[in-house]
Design an enzyme around this catalytic site. Sequence first.
Site, PDB file in Angstrom:
ATOM      1  N   ASP A  72       8.349  21.184   0.304  1.00 24.84           N
ATOM      2  CA  ASP A  72       7.058  20.957  -0.325  1.00 24.84           C
ATOM      3  C   ASP A  72       6.544  19.592   0.161  1.00 24.84           C
ATOM      4  OD1 ASP A  72       4.912  20.873  -2.151  1.00 24.84           O
ATOM      5  OD2 ASP A  72       6.184  19.963  -3.686  1.00 24.84           O
ATOM      6  N   PHE A 116       3.142  19.321 -14.817  1.00 21.19           N
ATOM      7  CA  PHE A 116       2.755  19.220 -13.411  1.00 21.19           C
ATOM      8  C   PHE A 116       1.374  18.599 -13.201  1.00 21.19           C
ATOM      9  CE2 PHE A 116       1.077  21.069  -9.456  1.00 21.19           C
ATOM     10  CZ  PHE A 116       2.018  20.551  -8.582  1.00 21.19           C
ATOM     11  N   VAL A 174      -1.674  16.324 -13.639  1.00 21.95           N
ATOM     12  CA  VAL A 174      -2.054  15.016 -14.187  1.00 21.95           C
ATOM     13  C   VAL A 174      -3.243  15.182 -15.143  1.00 21.95           C
ATOM     14  CG1 VAL A 174      -2.808  12.688 -13.586  1.00 21.95           C
ATOM     15  CG2 VAL A 174      -1.401  13.961 -11.982  1.00 21.95           C
ATOM     16  N   LYS A 219       3.479  30.342  -2.823  1.00 23.58           N
ATOM     17  CA  LYS A 219       4.704  30.066  -2.055  1.00 23.58           C
ATOM     18  C   LYS A 219       5.712  31.203  -2.145  1.00 23.58           C
ATOM     19  CE  LYS A 219       4.052  25.095  -2.401  1.00 23.58           C
ATOM     20  NZ  LYS A 219       4.569  23.758  -2.717  1.00 23.58           N
ATOM     21  N   ASP A 221       3.520  17.447  -1.556  1.00 25.68           N
ATOM     22  CA  ASP A 221       3.202  16.485  -2.619  1.00 25.68           C
ATOM     23  C   ASP A 221       4.387  16.304  -3.562  1.00 25.68           C
ATOM     24  OD1 ASP A 221       0.512  15.948  -1.837  1.00 25.68           O
ATOM     25  OD2 ASP A 221       0.006  17.963  -2.517  1.00 25.68           O
ATOM     26  N   ASP A 252       8.942  20.030  -6.226  1.00 23.18           N
ATOM     27  CA  ASP A 252       8.970  19.349  -7.538  1.00 23.18           C
ATOM     28  C   ASP A 252       8.366  20.192  -8.657  1.00 23.18           C
ATOM     29  OD1 ASP A 252       6.457  18.807  -6.088  1.00 23.18           O
ATOM     30  OD2 ASP A 252       5.889  17.832  -7.964  1.00 23.18           O
ATOM     31  N   PHE A 294       2.165  11.793  -4.370  1.00 22.72           N
ATOM     32  CA  PHE A 294       0.904  12.100  -5.038  1.00 22.72           C
ATOM     33  C   PHE A 294       0.752  11.263  -6.308  1.00 22.72           C
ATOM     34  CE2 PHE A 294      -1.721  14.386  -8.035  1.00 22.72           C
ATOM     35  CZ  PHE A 294      -2.677  15.067  -7.298  1.00 22.72           C
ATOM     36  N   THR A 310       3.083  23.838   1.576  1.00 18.60           N
ATOM     37  CA  THR A 310       2.283  23.032   0.657  1.00 18.60           C
ATOM     38  C   THR A 310       1.027  23.768   0.190  1.00 18.60           C
ATOM     39  OG1 THR A 310       1.165  20.891   0.428  1.00 18.60           O
ATOM     40  CG2 THR A 310       1.130  21.866   2.613  1.00 18.60           C
TER      41      THR A 310
HETATM   42  C1  LIG Z   1       0.020  16.840  -9.717  1.00 16.05           C
HETATM   43  C2  LIG Z   1      -1.221  17.563  -9.338  1.00 16.05           C
HETATM   44  C3  LIG Z   1      -1.288  18.235  -8.162  1.00 16.05           C
HETATM   45  N1  LIG Z   1      -2.406  18.863  -7.840  1.00 16.05           N
HETATM   46  C4  LIG Z   1      -2.478  19.545  -6.568  1.00 16.05           C
HETATM   47  C5  LIG Z   1      -2.122  18.692  -5.416  1.00 16.05           C
HETATM   48  C6  LIG Z   1      -1.556  19.604  -4.434  1.00 16.05           C
HETATM   49  O1  LIG Z   1      -2.555  19.996  -3.547  1.00 16.05           O
HETATM   50  C7  LIG Z   1      -1.077  20.750  -5.272  1.00 16.05           C
HETATM   51  C8  LIG Z   1       0.367  20.721  -5.410  1.00 16.05           C
HETATM   52  O2  LIG Z   1       0.887  21.007  -4.245  1.00 16.05           O
HETATM   53  P1  LIG Z   1       2.422  21.317  -4.058  1.00 16.05           P
HETATM   54  O3  LIG Z   1       2.450  21.992  -2.727  1.00 16.05           O
HETATM   55  O4  LIG Z   1       2.839  22.250  -5.152  1.00 16.05           O
HETATM   56  O5  LIG Z   1       3.112  20.024  -4.103  1.00 16.05           O
HETATM   57  O6  LIG Z   1      -1.630  20.615  -6.548  1.00 16.05           O
HETATM   58  C9  LIG Z   1      -3.469  18.905  -8.657  1.00 16.05           C
HETATM   59  O7  LIG Z   1      -4.496  19.524  -8.339  1.00 16.05           O
HETATM   60  N2  LIG Z   1      -3.421  18.230  -9.829  1.00 16.05           N
HETATM   61  C10 LIG Z   1      -2.326  17.554 -10.179  1.00 16.05           C
HETATM   62  O8  LIG Z   1      -2.315  16.940 -11.260  1.00 16.05           O
HETATM   63 MG   LIG Z   2       4.819  19.233  -4.966  1.00 15.93          MG
END
Ligand SMILES: Cc1cn([C@H]2C[C@H](O)[C@@H](COP(=O)(O)O)O2)c(=O)[nH]c1=O
Ligand SMILES: [Mg+2]
Length: 216
Positions: free
Chosen positions: A25, A59, A61, A152, A27, A163, A33, A117
């Site tokens: 992965d 997950f 934010v 995925k 981020d 993560d 991130f 990703t």
């Molecule tokens: C934490 C967080 C993540 N995202 C987005 C950012 C990335 O493009 C994906 C996660 O990608 P991954 O391949 O699973 O690591 O999600 C978001 O939009 N908002 C968040 O808080």
């Molecule tokens: Mg990730």
Amino acid sequence: MMARMTSRTVHIGQMCKKNLRVLLDMDQVLADFELGFFQEYRKKYPEYPYIEMKDRVGFFVKDQYEKMFSSVPNIGNAVANIYNAKKFFLNLPEIEGAVDAAKKLAKMEGVDVFICTSPIEKYKYCLPEKYEWVHKHLGPEWVARIILTKDKTMVNGHLLIDDRVDIIGAIERPSWEHVVFSANHNMKADIGKRRRLDNWTNGDWKELIEDFKMRI
Ligand SMILES: Cc1cn([C@H]2C[C@H](O)[C@@H](COP(=O)(O)O)O2)c(=O)[nH]c1=O
Ligand SMILES: [Mg+2]
């Protein structure tokens, strides 16, 4: 007896040894991130309330900020403005040791490494910047290893290091086994019988890979 070799599979007589396909992965496994978000948010909105990185739970934010600061108008938009902005994904710092470990992993015999990703909904900057990040930190030859997908479970591999705890999609039983890469947001999550990889710096990843190599 004749031995035939391809880049992915080694055939020796009746024996067929596959390469271990590792999906990394991006981020919070390669690119930080959470740190990138925290620093930019504090800089852009110094008057807004914030959540210390160690207190991140869940997950997304935005979800935690909206829940915790529900009385603050537009806090969700403020959060989204940070990761939707130009150069956000490009400027993400590396997770400590990730680039070095990924390069070593790719050089290991019997291992094929890919970067798996998911882009954000507002993909305009995110998509090219994910490519640029990989090019800049890992090198141009790594760009061909990128797999961008919202699902995925559709990707074929033996091991996914990620993560995110809830990786769901069209395939109920994906080909890969999920190893949870530790992050503040997932430390309190129930991960069942899944294994964790806590970091890239203590060498545990090498044991993990050797273990998976024995199993395929
Ligand atoms: C934490 C967080 C993540 N995202 C987005 C950012 C990335 O493009 C994906 C996660 O990608 P991954 O391949 O699973 O690591 O999600 C978001 O939009 N908002 C968040 O808080
Ligand atoms: Mg990730």
